[in-house]
Design an enzyme around this catalytic site. Structure first.
Site, PDB file in Angstrom:
ATOM      1  CG  ASN A  62      32.349  47.436  44.090  1.00 17.14           C
ATOM      2  OD1 ASN A  62      31.583  48.099  44.786  1.00 17.14           O
ATOM      3  ND2 ASN A  62      33.244  46.612  44.619  1.00 17.14           N
ATOM      4  CD1 TRP A  63      30.781  53.346  40.981  1.00 14.41           C
ATOM      5  CD2 TRP A  63      29.312  54.756  41.920  1.00 14.41           C
ATOM      6  NE1 TRP A  63      30.111  53.988  39.972  1.00 14.41           N
ATOM      7  CE2 TRP A  63      29.194  54.859  40.519  1.00 14.41           C
ATOM      8  CE3 TRP A  63      28.487  55.544  42.719  1.00 14.41           C
ATOM      9  CZ2 TRP A  63      28.290  55.727  39.894  1.00 14.41           C
ATOM     10  CZ3 TRP A  63      27.579  56.401  42.109  1.00 14.41           C
ATOM     11  CH2 TRP A  63      27.494  56.492  40.712  1.00 14.41           C
ATOM     12  CE  LYS A  64      36.577  48.349  45.060  1.00 14.54           C
ATOM     13  NZ  LYS A  64      37.804  47.640  45.313  1.00 14.54           N
ATOM     14  CG  HIS A  77      33.898  43.016  47.039  1.00  8.53           C
ATOM     15  ND1 HIS A  77      35.111  43.350  47.590  1.00  8.53           N
ATOM     16  CD2 HIS A  77      33.939  43.417  45.735  1.00  8.53           C
ATOM     17  CE1 HIS A  77      35.860  43.942  46.660  1.00  8.53           C
ATOM     18  NE2 HIS A  77      35.162  43.996  45.523  1.00  8.53           N
ATOM     19  CD  GLU A 102      37.342  46.085  48.536  1.00  6.23           C
ATOM     20  OE1 GLU A 102      36.302  46.750  48.579  1.00  6.23           O
ATOM     21  OE2 GLU A 102      38.169  46.173  47.597  1.00  6.23           O
ATOM     22  CD  GLU A 122      35.539  41.313  42.159  1.00  4.12           C
ATOM     23  OE1 GLU A 122      35.512  42.209  41.327  1.00  4.12           O
ATOM     24  OE2 GLU A 122      35.376  41.503  43.380  1.00  4.12           O
ATOM     25  N   GLY A 138      42.243  46.284  42.727  1.00  5.14           N
ATOM     26  CA  GLY A 138      42.788  47.576  43.127  1.00  5.14           C
ATOM     27  C   GLY A 138      44.303  47.648  43.067  1.00  5.14           C
ATOM     28  CB  SER A 145      43.286  45.786  37.717  1.00  5.12           C
ATOM     29  OG  SER A 145      43.693  46.010  39.053  1.00  5.12           O
ATOM     30  N   GLY A 199      35.992  48.060  39.793  1.00  3.22           N
ATOM     31  CA  GLY A 199      36.115  49.008  40.897  1.00  3.22           C
ATOM     32  C   GLY A 199      36.624  50.351  40.422  1.00  3.22           C
ATOM     33  N   GLY A 200      37.941  50.562  40.523  1.00  6.42           N
ATOM     34  CA  GLY A 200      38.551  51.874  40.256  1.00  6.42           C
ATOM     35  C   GLY A 200      38.102  52.505  38.945  1.00  6.42           C
TER      36      GLY A 200
HETATM   37  C1  PEP Z   1      36.276  45.397  42.773  1.00  2.30           C
HETATM   38  O1  PEP Z   1      36.126  46.278  43.586  1.00  2.30           O
HETATM   39  O2  PEP Z   1      35.478  44.463  42.752  1.00  2.30           O
HETATM   40  C2  PEP Z   1      37.390  45.483  41.837  1.00  2.30           C
HETATM   41  C3  PEP Z   1      37.541  44.516  40.982  1.00  2.30           C
HETATM   42  O3  PEP Z   1      38.199  46.590  41.927  1.00  2.30           O
HETATM   43  P1  PEP Z   1      39.272  47.077  40.834  1.00  2.30           P
HETATM   44  O4  PEP Z   1      38.583  47.074  39.507  1.00  2.30           O
HETATM   45  O5  PEP Z   1      39.659  48.450  41.282  1.00  2.30           O
HETATM   46  O6  PEP Z   1      40.407  46.116  40.867  1.00  2.30           O
END
Ligand code: PEP
Length: 253
Positions: free
Chosen positions: A9-11, A97, A99, A169, A175, A215, A236-237
């Protein structure tokens, strides 16, 4: 056998060249995927067409949109619909998601409509659920997640549900660098599967991929993915770093 999926997930990150380079670096090191393994790149809408070209039909590798509108067309300035995505080769869409829920006030009811729109278009919704920290601290995460599933998915027929990928999640782990322990992830994934089994039967519940997100990184992916009810991750990250995401792909069971 249900699919094991590494989903990036590049957001809202990367410019066009950076996106191209990151995808190139990951594809260059892509291991041979087995029939039940998939890699999905959920990336900004503006780069999706280019990514489809870059991937060029590698089997079991897909791109995903990060959201869609619940209608297929109309006067909704700035929005993009599921049929528009599939017209450019994008047949996976992340829905709900945290966010989107938090910053764009997306409710369970709206998300049910978006899931319907994705399925009506024969695409795959990657449906996100998960609790905030206060709910986890109160110990009521199971009831919270169950309500999200009931409100947004339980109107589906069994055939429709089989097309859905679920991503659990916990918001407190997204994040933040704070990962749920593999035991915590397994516990709630097993609970989610039991909720699906109660409504749809164990046979259907056993076929639904449930990804963990929060994470995930190279250092914890093997342990998380080795849990029996964890079928990969939404990342994500760490998905913005080619070596990290490649290691996460390699951690798929
Ligand atoms: C996400 O954006 O869905 C996510 C899980 O981010 P991260 O891996 O950075 O926690």
């Amino acid at each position: 056998m249900r699919k094991q999926i590494a989903a990036a997930n590049w957001k809202m990150n990367l410019n066009q060249q950076e996106a191209k380079d990151l995808l190139t670096n990951i594809l260059d090191k892509l291991p041979k995927l087995t029939d039940n393994q998939q890699v999905v790149f959920s990336i900004p809408a503006i780069y999706l067409s280019n990514a489809v070209q870059q991937i060029g039909g590698i089997s079991n590798v897909f791109v995903a949109a990060q959201n869609c509108h619940q209608n297929s067309n109309g006067a909704f300035t700035g929005e993009i619909s599921a049929p528009m995505y599939s017209s450019v080769g994008v047949n996976h869409i992340v829905i709900g998601h945290s966010e989107r829920r938090e910053y764009f006030a997306e409710s369970d009811v709206l998300l049910a409509e978006k899931v319907n729109a994705v399925l009506a278009n024969n695409s795959t919704p990657i449906f996100c659920c998960g609790e905030p920290l206060a709910i986890r601290e109160a110990g009521t995460q199971n009831a919270f997640v169950e309500t999200q599933l009931i409100n947004s998915l339980f109107h589906l027929t069994p055939e429709q549900l089989l097309k859905v990928v679920i991503a659990y999640e916990p918001i407190w782990a997204i994040g933040t660098g704070k990962t749920a322990s593999s035991a915590q992830a397994q516990e709630i994934h097993a609970f989610i599967r039991s909720v699906l089994a109660t409504k749809y039967g164990a046979d259907i519940a056993d076929q639904i991929s449930i990804l963990y997100g929060g994470s995930v990184k190279a250092a914890n992916a093997v342990e998380l993915f080795s849990q029996p009810d964890v079928d990969g991750g939404l990342v994500g990250g760490a998905s913005l770093i080619a070596t990290e995401f490649t290691a996460i792909i390699n951690a798929l069971q």
